[in-house]
Scaffold this active site. Sequence first.
Site, PDB file in Angstrom:
ATOM      1  CG  ASP A   1      65.466  31.139 -37.526  1.00  0.00           C
ATOM      2  OD1 ASP A   1      64.786  31.338 -38.657  1.00  0.00           O
ATOM      3  OD2 ASP A   1      64.872  30.413 -36.690  1.00  0.00           O
TER       4      ASP A   1
ATOM      5  CG  ASP B   1      63.504  30.057 -32.802  1.00  0.00           C
ATOM      6  OD1 ASP B   1      62.640  30.276 -33.565  1.00  0.00           O
ATOM      7  OD2 ASP B   1      64.261  31.086 -32.652  1.00  0.00           O
TER       8      ASP B   1
END
Lengths: 946, 260
Positions: free
Chosen positions: A337, A678
């Site tokens: 990410d 996440d």
Amino acid sequence: IQEDHKLSASELEGKYGTNINKGLSSARAAELLARDGLNSLTPPKATPEIVKFLKQMVGGFSILLWVGAVFSWISSGIQIAQGADSPFDNLYLGVVLALVVILTGIFAYYQEAKSTNIMASFSKMVPQQALVIRDGEKKELPAEQLVIGDIVEIKGGDRIPADIRLIAAQGCKVDNSSLTGESEPQPRSCEFTHDNPLETRNIAFYSTTCVEGTATGVVINTGDRTVIGRIASLASGVGNEKTPIAIEIEHFVYLVAGVAVSIGVLFFIISVSMRYKILDSIIFLIGIIVANVPEGLLATVTVSLSLTAKRMAKKNCLVKNLEAVETLGSTSIICSDKTGTLTQNRMTVAHLWFDNQIYSADTSEDQTTQPFDQSSPTWTALSKIVALCNRAEFRPGQEGIPIMKRVVVGDASETALLKFSEVLLGDVMSIRAQNKKVAEIPFNSTNKFQLSIHETDDANDKCYLLVMKGAPERILERCSTIMINGKEEPLDSEKAEAFQTAYMELGGMGERVLGFCHLYLPENEFPDTYSFDTDAMNFPTSNLCFVGLLSMIDPPRSTVPDAVSKCRSAGIKVIMVTGDHPITAKAIARSVGIISATSETVEDIAKRLNIPVERVNRREATAAVVNGMELKDMSLQELDEILCNHSEIVFARTSPQQKLIIVEGCQRQGAVVAVTGDGVNDSPALKKADIGIAMGIAGSDAAKNAADMVLLDDNFASIVTGVEEGRLIFDNLKKTIAYTLTKNIAELCPFLIYIIASIPLPIGTITILFIDLGTDIIPSVALAYEKAESDIMNRRPRNKQKDRLVNQQLAVYSYLQIGIMQSVGAFVTYFTVYAEQGFLPLTLLGVRVDWENSAINDFEDSYGQQWTKYQRTYLQWTGYTAFFVSITIQQVADLIIRKTRRNSIFQQGLFRNKVIWVGIFSQIGIALILTYGLGHVTALNFTPLR
Amino acid sequence: MARDKEKRSCGQVLAEWRAFLWDPRTRQFLGRTGTSWGLILLFYLVFYGFLAGLFALTMWVMLQSVDPHVPKYQDRLLTPGLMIRPRAEGLDVTFNVSQSHTWLPYVQALHQFLEPYNDSLQAARNAPCVPGRYNEQPDDAVPNYPKRACRFNRSALGACSGLGHAGADWDYGYGSGRPCVLVKVNRVINFFPGRNKSINVICMAKVNYTQPVVAVRFSNASANVEHHIECRLQAEGLRTDDDRDKFAGRVAFRLRINRD
């Protein structure tokens, strides 16, 4: 089959005795809780502890040793029956072997219990809460307290706490992947849409997750009676998959056990055909097995692995199972990410433009000053606007905390500006107090600017100051002058051109640019009694004076560029997957090195050569920035082609579902893929990846549950540390195994030569056990503390199929090279001891039968001296001791050899690993104690050496 | 975490093994070409040759450090062992007086054992000694080899010398139920028994003492009974009570004379 989904809300109320608005009463809930039990799944029936214990007793090498022990007892029984003189030797041996198995079994059991506890504590780390309406009030309760009839509210990111019939929903979507395997989120509403309760939209199931929206519902099933509970009780019999490291160790055990058994059987046949008695042959067989089995090794491996897991936890990688440590070491692609992982996850001022010049600001995590030139009067004006035209405020009571860490009330950009001016100007709050705000227009998306009017802090100057910030082009429109070196100059086309260039440049860096301007309102027109009306705009908002530009970005974490370059040299491809705008994504990718300075995308080449994008040779571009929109229309081949042809890839504007597609694409290339995530909707990708990494701070519970590893600090650099640790443990285990295997040859050769050449036995079985479980244990654990070699992050990732833990090279090097050298050395010692006592080497050949005959008490040596049986046996024990000491000393040398695989010992440093020296001294100490301290305990067969 | 497992059919495995054994395409046998095998064998030949050379060299050096006539250490032989002749299985001298085949092997063994003690041979090889004093032949400056031992004439054993003619003592008394058993002290170089005092062998039976072989004659041992006999060296500074070594300075044996 339940009919709850067909019932109306009022029917539900009736059925469950509840009220949709007020919920159950606490008393009723307690009653139901007592009747139905906690709302949690009964854990699968655990294997009874005694079964686990017994498994340890027969696993690995244990079964071989048990066979040895049983043989010892049988032969001892036969000897007792025959009335031999020393029938107890074999009895002792059997007891010792059994003890070895039991002790290592207890140790392994203890280790396993400990790691199980760690995992158990992990699952407890994420307690689930549910928002329940009871007695007409909303309450946060532990989810396990829920009972049927409870009214619960859920929102995006929550795990559904029980089976729920929805009675109200707004844009609610659930991820049923844990139940149905569908990764696409399913919409949920309160309409009855399907006869099948599993298909209808108005039921949400326990343990699935709500991805977005909110909903309210009635609990209709709890605990084991939920759909997932019924499935779980069906599936509880399914065992865990074997971890790669367990497979490697099993492979190794088979290998060594195979060698032990085949050499044992071979020499059993040889000794029988050499007319040894069957009983003797069996005793040889035991000796060969004991010599071949590295008794202490499995315990050592377990200790090494748990040491690594601990070390990784210290470095912020919480590993959920040891499997992950090793898989991480063989990772070849990391899909990361951007926000929070590669970047700091906070806006920071990166550049400024004033006086026709771009200045860079410090964006590191702990800035206290800014290095750019602040002497220009333009800066003074600009800084004043930045400080005043800002609604963000520090939360009170944070004086002691560094500015960058303080909590701010306000949006991301305003926070960045507030912190920036706090660093440069000092106490912004008091500056604002001195320049009292008299009017303000907050930012909105139609006018795209923010404006405020202040009194000035100069008591003599009664005029008001109007400050404004906003989208640069909108600000410029309103300006007629521009401030250069503190002087207002007319804004001509040349200056506007300079502004455009700067704006484009800053925008091209992926930064969010804001323009700042001000105007001192003339005192005669706006006396201090003037009443500003923000609705009527009774003040000028054009012909202002442009002061400068500020641009902001979420800057990369300072440790990331280093970590990315480490990955690059370690042969690991780093792919950025982000939802951000391609320009921002590319800028960050460039600044952390995911796209290196020299490589170009197709678009870059097109721009440089000034040709249309279509005409660029795609092979020339090493980097690629792929937009989520493009990805949507791509076929699998096209994606494969991109993954294959470009070494530096950024995926921008991607959805979490596309992340899964990217992971699958990488896996089609044969890569071992690590993925960070996440959000709830990252869990399919986390599960699909070879190693899923969840963020400890930003991560949702669902992501943490799906992941194999949790990054406690959300930092990309920690992943790289984890990779390094994974490679290190693999290397160090190799070293430990090589070290342990080497001496097996030196322990085995004596038996073989004893059988073939009929010399007095050079080393006893019990003595061998003292090496394997005494002197060698601490040094082999010490190798787990060995530091990484210089090339650990410079070689390609391990190929799981080819690079085994124990391969041919390791076995050959240990057995046929170093092992043989050790045997030769030990035999020299053996012959020396005998020669110095009167038996020259040649007289020893072929003496076995007479030597071991206890009726011969006048056995002649080379000098014509005559020896009784006991005198010979004592000499034999001295031989054992000498052989033992010889192996121990050579193992010290071996330990130093094994410190490195590729480095030279001087590169690696002799003293960097202090534990090795503890190992060496322990080895020598134990040998001294055994030789001189226990020299008089007959059963141990040690004698003091001269 | 997802992992794909490859399943291979039995035939594939077999084919793989065959290819491993002999791959005609690459001309590889067990995964190596001929050149590769040759090189690796050469390596091990040289490597092991070198190791063997190193072993031989160290052994040679070690043997140079060892005296050819006196062992370097004799700490294991502080108390010489005691042994009997004839050396019966399990030190169990059992025979039947009237059945000569039960004792003839003993007699032959004793004859063979005493051959070198014949007076003529002793006179030729050994030197006469003064009784009661050590016969030392020190190497002053020049090594003094071979050394000559003291004469020990077989005839000194008297009735146990086995020198008589048939009917006399040629059978060491076995035929008459008065067997001789020889007790001898193990040879140990540089062992000075008794610190210049004569040593004795004490047996529970009658003793006929001479050095270095002691003949024990059991003149009137009762028949058909098992006798446990222990002989012990008795000399100053000699421990004969070692628990573990049953033969250090002593010997225990059984004697059973059967009569019909």
